[in-house]
Design a protein around this motif. Structure first.
Motif, mmCIF file in Angstrom:
data_model
loop_
_atom_site.group_PDB
_atom_site.id
_atom_site.type_symbol
_atom_site.label_atom_id
_atom_site.label_comp_id
_atom_site.label_asym_id
_atom_site.label_seq_id
_atom_site.Cartn_x
_atom_site.Cartn_y
_atom_site.Cartn_z
ATOM 1 N N VAL A 255 -30.351 42.641 -37.047
ATOM 2 C CA VAL A 255 -30.492 43.522 -38.214
ATOM 3 C C VAL A 255 -31.814 43.258 -38.929
ATOM 4 C CG1 VAL A 255 -29.529 44.152 -40.459
ATOM 5 C CG2 VAL A 255 -28.007 43.759 -38.506
ATOM 6 N N ALA A 256 -32.107 41.991 -39.147
ATOM 7 C CA ALA A 256 -33.375 41.637 -39.805
ATOM 8 C C ALA A 256 -34.565 42.020 -38.933
ATOM 9 C CB ALA A 256 -33.401 40.141 -40.104
ATOM 10 N N PHE A 257 -34.414 41.835 -37.627
ATOM 11 C CA PHE A 257 -35.506 42.184 -36.718
ATOM 12 C C PHE A 257 -35.771 43.686 -36.738
ATOM 13 C CE2 PHE A 257 -37.184 43.058 -32.390
ATOM 14 C CZ PHE A 257 -38.311 42.267 -32.439
ATOM 15 N N LYS A 258 -34.709 44.488 -36.760
ATOM 16 C CA LYS A 258 -34.868 45.948 -36.821
ATOM 17 C C LYS A 258 -35.574 46.369 -38.111
ATOM 18 C CE LYS A 258 -32.262 50.274 -36.275
ATOM 19 N NZ LYS A 258 -32.595 50.935 -37.532
ATOM 20 N N LYS A 259 -35.188 45.775 -39.230
ATOM 21 C CA LYS A 259 -35.846 46.097 -40.499
ATOM 22 C C LYS A 259 -37.332 45.730 -40.463
ATOM 23 C CE LYS A 259 -31.799 45.818 -43.513
ATOM 24 N NZ LYS A 259 -31.155 45.102 -44.650
ATOM 25 N N ALA A 260 -37.643 44.612 -39.814
ATOM 26 C CA ALA A 260 -39.049 44.207 -39.693
ATOM 27 C C ALA A 260 -39.828 45.186 -38.827
ATOM 28 C CB ALA A 260 -39.127 42.796 -39.109
ATOM 29 N N LEU A 261 -39.195 45.680 -37.768
ATOM 30 C CA LEU A 261 -39.844 46.677 -36.917
ATOM 31 C C LEU A 261 -40.128 47.952 -37.702
ATOM 32 C CD1 LEU A 261 -37.802 46.392 -33.591
ATOM 33 C CD2 LEU A 261 -40.181 45.715 -33.927
ATOM 34 N N GLU A 262 -39.149 48.412 -38.445
ATOM 35 C CA GLU A 262 -39.310 49.637 -39.227
ATOM 36 C C GLU A 262 -40.416 49.491 -40.273
ATOM 37 O OE1 GLU A 262 -34.677 51.206 -38.948
ATOM 38 O OE2 GLU A 262 -35.329 49.967 -40.641
ATOM 39 N N ALA A 263 -40.550 48.295 -40.828
ATOM 40 C CA ALA A 263 -41.546 48.058 -41.870
ATOM 41 C C ALA A 263 -42.969 47.958 -41.320
ATOM 42 C CB ALA A 263 -41.197 46.782 -42.633
ATOM 43 N N ARG A 264 -43.119 47.974 -39.998
ATOM 44 C CA ARG A 264 -44.461 47.882 -39.415
ATOM 45 C C ARG A 264 -45.321 49.112 -39.692
ATOM 46 N NH1 ARG A 264 -43.783 45.563 -33.254
ATOM 47 N NH2 ARG A 264 -43.330 43.383 -33.776
ATOM 48 N N SER A 265 -44.682 50.241 -39.950
ATOM 49 C CA SER A 265 -45.458 51.474 -40.135
ATOM 50 C C SER A 265 -45.220 52.070 -41.512
ATOM 51 C CB SER A 265 -45.076 52.503 -39.064
ATOM 52 O OG SER A 265 -43.795 53.049 -39.353
ATOM 53 N N PRO A 266 -46.162 52.862 -42.016
ATOM 54 C CA PRO A 266 -45.971 53.542 -43.297
ATOM 55 C C PRO A 266 -44.753 54.455 -43.304
ATOM 56 C CG PRO A 266 -48.264 53.672 -42.612
ATOM 57 C CD PRO A 266 -47.499 53.113 -41.459
ATOM 58 N N SER A 267 -44.355 54.938 -42.143
ATOM 59 C CA SER A 267 -43.189 55.821 -42.063
ATOM 60 C C SER A 267 -41.882 55.074 -42.315
ATOM 61 C CB SER A 267 -43.129 56.497 -40.690
ATOM 62 O OG SER A 267 -44.283 57.273 -40.469
ATOM 63 N N ASN A 268 -41.911 53.764 -42.143
ATOM 64 C CA ASN A 268 -40.764 52.892 -42.423
ATOM 65 C C ASN A 268 -39.511 53.295 -41.629
ATOM 66 O OD1 ASN A 268 -39.759 50.569 -43.719
ATOM 67 N ND2 ASN A 268 -38.646 51.832 -45.201
ATOM 68 N N ARG A 269 -39.723 53.665 -40.367
ATOM 69 C CA ARG A 269 -38.599 53.973 -39.498
ATOM 70 C C ARG A 269 -39.049 53.834 -38.055
ATOM 71 N NH1 ARG A 269 -38.729 58.975 -36.884
ATOM 72 N NH2 ARG A 269 -40.224 60.513 -37.686
ATOM 73 N N MET A 270 -38.079 53.807 -37.157
ATOM 74 C CA MET A 270 -38.366 53.871 -35.728
ATOM 75 C C MET A 270 -38.483 55.335 -35.327
ATOM 76 S SD MET A 270 -35.704 50.927 -34.370
ATOM 77 C CE MET A 270 -36.432 50.722 -32.737
ATOM 78 N N GLY A 271 -39.313 55.618 -34.336
ATOM 79 C CA GLY A 271 -39.430 56.963 -33.816
ATOM 80 C C GLY A 271 -38.297 57.273 -32.850
ATOM 81 N N SER A 272 -38.212 58.529 -32.450
ATOM 82 C CA SER A 272 -37.191 58.939 -31.485
ATOM 83 C C SER A 272 -37.850 59.263 -30.143
ATOM 84 C CB SER A 272 -36.444 60.176 -31.991
ATOM 85 O OG SER A 272 -37.275 61.324 -31.895
ATOM 86 N N PRO A 273 -37.117 59.121 -29.050
ATOM 87 C CA PRO A 273 -37.663 59.505 -27.750
ATOM 88 C C PRO A 273 -38.153 60.951 -27.720
ATOM 89 C CG PRO A 273 -35.701 58.189 -27.425
ATOM 90 C CD PRO A 273 -35.796 58.463 -28.911
ATOM 91 N N HIS A 274 -37.466 61.850 -28.408
ATOM 92 C CA HIS A 274 -37.873 63.261 -28.423
ATOM 93 C C HIS A 274 -39.269 63.427 -29.018
ATOM 94 C CE1 HIS A 274 -37.545 67.624 -28.672
ATOM 95 N NE2 HIS A 274 -37.973 67.530 -29.911
ATOM 96 N N GLU A 275 -39.607 62.604 -30.002
ATOM 97 C CA GLU A 275 -40.923 62.725 -30.628
ATOM 98 C C GLU A 275 -42.044 62.346 -29.662
ATOM 99 O OE1 GLU A 275 -40.313 61.973 -35.339
ATOM 100 O OE2 GLU A 275 -39.593 60.361 -34.046
ATOM 101 N N ILE A 276 -41.755 61.502 -28.702
ATOM 102 C CA ILE A 276 -42.737 61.178 -27.665
ATOM 103 C C ILE A 276 -42.727 62.251 -26.587
ATOM 104 C CG2 ILE A 276 -43.518 59.422 -26.044
ATOM 105 C CD1 ILE A 276 -43.530 58.624 -29.054
ATOM 106 N N ALA A 277 -41.550 62.757 -26.267
ATOM 107 C CA ALA A 277 -41.429 63.796 -25.238
ATOM 108 C C ALA A 277 -42.228 65.047 -25.602
ATOM 109 C CB ALA A 277 -39.958 64.154 -25.024
#
Length: 250
Positions: free
Chosen positions: A200-222
């Motif tokens: 849980v803490a690791f996921k929050k740290a990942l999300e905080a890496r970008s100004p968007s403060n979230r993980m992207g979705s596979p569709h957004e790359i597709a």
């Protein structure tokens, strides 16, 4: 129908970005071969996507299997217009802690597979007059992150290889580009979550890496893969397109 009657081959298509890309390509009119080492899983995806999807089992780091995959695509659908080199995975480790066998597997799956699949696909792509190779790189192709030395090295190689391939094959009508995803909710990060003490803490740290403060979705790359596969990107080659929620803009 931006890919109407185009024939595409997507590796690592059983889940995540590969699955989302296959789904979008078919929706836009393409015939798609979905390749993956996990045949049962990729076959289930292909069955869900319908008659324009075909599953193939392959370890794309092996020359004979990569060739068989390309040959099957051409035999089934009559040619090849688009190759998406998406197969890849990551694991934790520094130079000191990563085992040699793990390093070799990271290089084989993430980097050698791009070489092998492209080698066997290019003669067929060249026959189409205008075709596209899309390589899946990463934001860590240009920035380092801790404890991922093998994955960073492999994805850096993908970005560099993309530029070289674009120069070598432009005269054959083949465009070669890469996509650099940021943190994308996918099976790759599911595996990482299983290895860390506090997911849980690791996921929050990942999300905080970008100004968007979230993980992207596979569709957004597709959606970027779709543009690069289509004729709309006819003047784009040798480039890396970063989709990372602003991670590399910090």
């Amino acid at each position: 129908m931006r890919l109407l009657n185009k024939i595409a081959l997507i590796t690592g298509a059983a889940a995540g970005i590969g699955e989302a890309t296959a789904e979008l390509f078919i929706r836009e009119g393409a015939h798609v071969v979905l390749a993956d080492r996990d045949f049962e899983k990729v076959r289930a995806v292909a069955n869900r996507l319908g008659v324009n999807a075909h599953a193939f089992s392959a370890d794309v780091s092996k020359s004979a299997q990569a060739k068989a995959m390309v040959d099957e695509t051409v035999a089934r659908f009559g040619g090849l217009d688009v190759l998406v080199n998406n197969a890849g995975y990551g694991c934790l480790g520094t130079v000191e802690t990563l085992e040699e066998d793990a390093w070799d597997d990271l290089m084989n799956v993430n980097l050698k597979s791009v070489f092998m699949c492209s080698k066997h696909a290019i003669p067929h792509l060249a026959k189409r007059g205008s075709s596209s190779i899309v390589n899946m790189a990463s934001t860590i192709s240009v920035v380092g992150i801790p404890n991922r030395v093998g994955y960073v090295a492999a994805k850096g190689g993908v970005a560099a290889m993309t530029r070289a391939m674009a120069i070598d094959h432009a005269s054959q009508g083949i465009r070669v580009n890469s996509i650099a995803p940021g943190v994308i909710a996918s099976s790759y990060y599911d595996r990482i979550f299983e290895q860390v003490v506090d997911p849980v803490a690791f996921k929050k740290a990942l999300e905080a890496r970008s100004p968007s403060n979230r993980m992207g979705s596979p569709h957004e790359i597709a959606t970027m893969a779709l543009w690069l596969a289509s004729d709309e990107s006819s003047f784009a080659t040798g480039a890396m397109f970063t989709i990372d929620g602003g991670f590399t803009a910090w």
